[in-house]
Write an enzyme that holds these catalytic residues in place. Sequence first.
Site, PDB file in Angstrom:
ATOM      1  N   THR A 107       0.853  -1.191   0.000  1.00  0.00           N
ATOM      2  CA  THR A 107       0.000   0.000   0.000  1.00  0.00           C
ATOM      3  C   THR A 107       0.890   1.243   0.000  1.00  0.00           C
ATOM      4  O   THR A 107       0.695   2.178  -0.790  1.00  0.00           O
ATOM      5  CB  THR A 107      -0.930   0.007   1.230  1.00  0.00           C
ATOM      6  N   ASN A 131      -4.881 -10.184  -8.019  1.00  0.00           N
ATOM      7  CA  ASN A 131      -5.122 -10.791  -6.701  1.00  0.00           C
ATOM      8  C   ASN A 131      -6.415 -11.597  -6.629  1.00  0.00           C
ATOM      9  O   ASN A 131      -6.567 -12.423  -5.748  1.00  0.00           O
ATOM     10  CB  ASN A 131      -5.076  -9.750  -5.581  1.00  0.00           C
ATOM     11  N   HIS A 170       4.247 -10.065   3.755  1.00  0.00           N
ATOM     12  CA  HIS A 170       3.317 -11.062   4.302  1.00  0.00           C
ATOM     13  C   HIS A 170       2.618 -11.914   3.251  1.00  0.00           C
ATOM     14  O   HIS A 170       1.873 -12.826   3.593  1.00  0.00           O
ATOM     15  CB  HIS A 170       2.274 -10.395   5.214  1.00  0.00           C
ATOM     16  N   CYS A 208      -9.211  -6.636   0.888  1.00  0.00           N
ATOM     17  CA  CYS A 208      -9.165  -5.177   1.023  1.00  0.00           C
ATOM     18  C   CYS A 208     -10.429  -4.500   0.522  1.00  0.00           C
ATOM     19  O   CYS A 208     -10.630  -3.315   0.744  1.00  0.00           O
ATOM     20  CB  CYS A 208      -7.968  -4.621   0.266  1.00  0.00           C
TER      21      CYS A 208
HETATM   22  N1  PMP Z   1      -1.605  -4.867  -4.115  1.00  0.00           N
HETATM   23  C1  PMP Z   1      -2.153  -6.093  -4.201  1.00  0.00           C
HETATM   24  C2  PMP Z   1      -2.319  -6.714  -5.542  1.00  0.00           C
HETATM   25  C3  PMP Z   1      -2.560  -6.768  -3.049  1.00  0.00           C
HETATM   26  O1  PMP Z   1      -3.097  -7.984  -3.157  1.00  0.00           O
HETATM   27  C4  PMP Z   1      -2.380  -6.138  -1.797  1.00  0.00           C
HETATM   28  C5  PMP Z   1      -2.800  -6.823  -0.510  1.00  0.00           C
HETATM   29  N2  PMP Z   1      -4.055  -7.397  -0.540  1.00  0.00           N
HETATM   30  C6  PMP Z   1      -1.801  -4.853  -1.753  1.00  0.00           C
HETATM   31  C7  PMP Z   1      -1.426  -4.256  -2.939  1.00  0.00           C
HETATM   32  C8  PMP Z   1      -1.585  -4.126  -0.466  1.00  0.00           C
HETATM   33  O2  PMP Z   1      -0.645  -4.783   0.323  1.00  0.00           O
HETATM   34  P1  PMP Z   1      -0.511  -4.411   1.876  1.00  0.00           P
HETATM   35  O3  PMP Z   1      -1.879  -4.587   2.457  1.00  0.00           O
HETATM   36  O4  PMP Z   1       0.462  -5.418   2.389  1.00  0.00           O
HETATM   37  O5  PMP Z   1      -0.040  -3.025   1.967  1.00  0.00           O
END
Ligand code: PMP
Length: 372
Positions: A71, A150, A201, A330
């Site tokens: 993010t 994702n 993670h 998310c």
């Molecule tokens: N980009 C993608 C494609 C993701 O799948 C995610 C996490 N779901 C993120 C960005 C954001 O990662 P984080 O929550 O570890 O900041």
Amino acid sequence: MLYLDNSATTKIHPQVKDAMLPYLMEEFGNPSSKYYSVAENAKAAVKEARQSIASLLGCSDSEIIFTSGSTESNNMVIKGVADYYSSKGNHIITTKVEHPSVLETCAYLESKGYEVTYLDVDHYGRVNLEDLNNEIKPTTILVSLIWGNNELGSLNDMGAISKLCEEKNVFLHTDATQVTGKIEIDLSEYPGITFLSCSGHKFHGPKGIGAAFIKQDQYEILTKITPLLHGGGQEQGIRSGTLAVHNIVGMGKAAQIAHNSLRSNLNKLVSLEKKINEILIEKFEGQIHFNNDSKNKIPGVISVQFKGINNELLVKKLAPLMAVSTGSACSSSKPSHVLAAIGLSIDEVRSTIRFSMSSFINEEELDVFKQL
Ligand code: PMP
């Protein structure tokens, strides 16, 4: 309970935990301090972790900037490029199937007067090269495209996209959160990629740590962007703040393990995915529909519609047996923008479930599907 939501997050590897613990306890020094042992040890540990991540990505360790996760990396790169190159242009190209950390950042920039083009995608969520080519114009300062989706696992043709952006002399950023540590990435083969985001993670490292790759020139000077966080000047002045040494060490260890087992993990995920597909087809023939492509994808990600069944209720009902999701964690409160962008109706979106695997799963554990 079988954990099948590895695209949301993964279990920390036991060796990652062991590597981290000393840096939470006795080796607590600040790596920016000097001369005394806990500081020097922390500095050495950060250096080693940076090298492991660089080696996983096929870049130089000085091109790795630690952040709190993808993010932040996405925000840092997109806002940083937009600000630094605003006198050159104000146009950004992205897609309709990006993670909210890209889409919301772009929406924010639109509110500040930037122009953003959101490319349509095909039925599997991939960008069409011709469409991208047509949208690049003299004011384009950045192209930001997800490498592996994702929700669907589909991989964009990053080789061709990188080549196009290099020819057009426009910066390319890729959100590689879902592919880092899962498929082979050798950035030396993608000279058009200037920026990349990843999160620890997603490949058995800790949460709250990530990195941005920022390409350097032949004099080892990083591509300039405006920092998101100003302060003490850590991370070559691009990302200030005391380094989260324990998390960095954890991400480094996870990168090292992922790198060493890339091939075997990939084979395992392919066979787990095949087995789940077979079970689903055998049990639910005619009642299911796969949204994902079967090729050019991240192995171990399945997006499937259970026709006529509400996905929220199904996820809830399955919870004692297995952890799955309706799509991205998310944006779990809203129907998936990714599935809408590939042309699914609202009913199809609301009947979709994502299974995402990890190499920690044994095939025998999939017998739980027989209880469905
Ligand atoms: N980009 C993608 C494609 C993701 O799948 C995610 C996490 N779901 C993120 C960005 C954001 O990662 P984080 O929550 O570890 O900041």
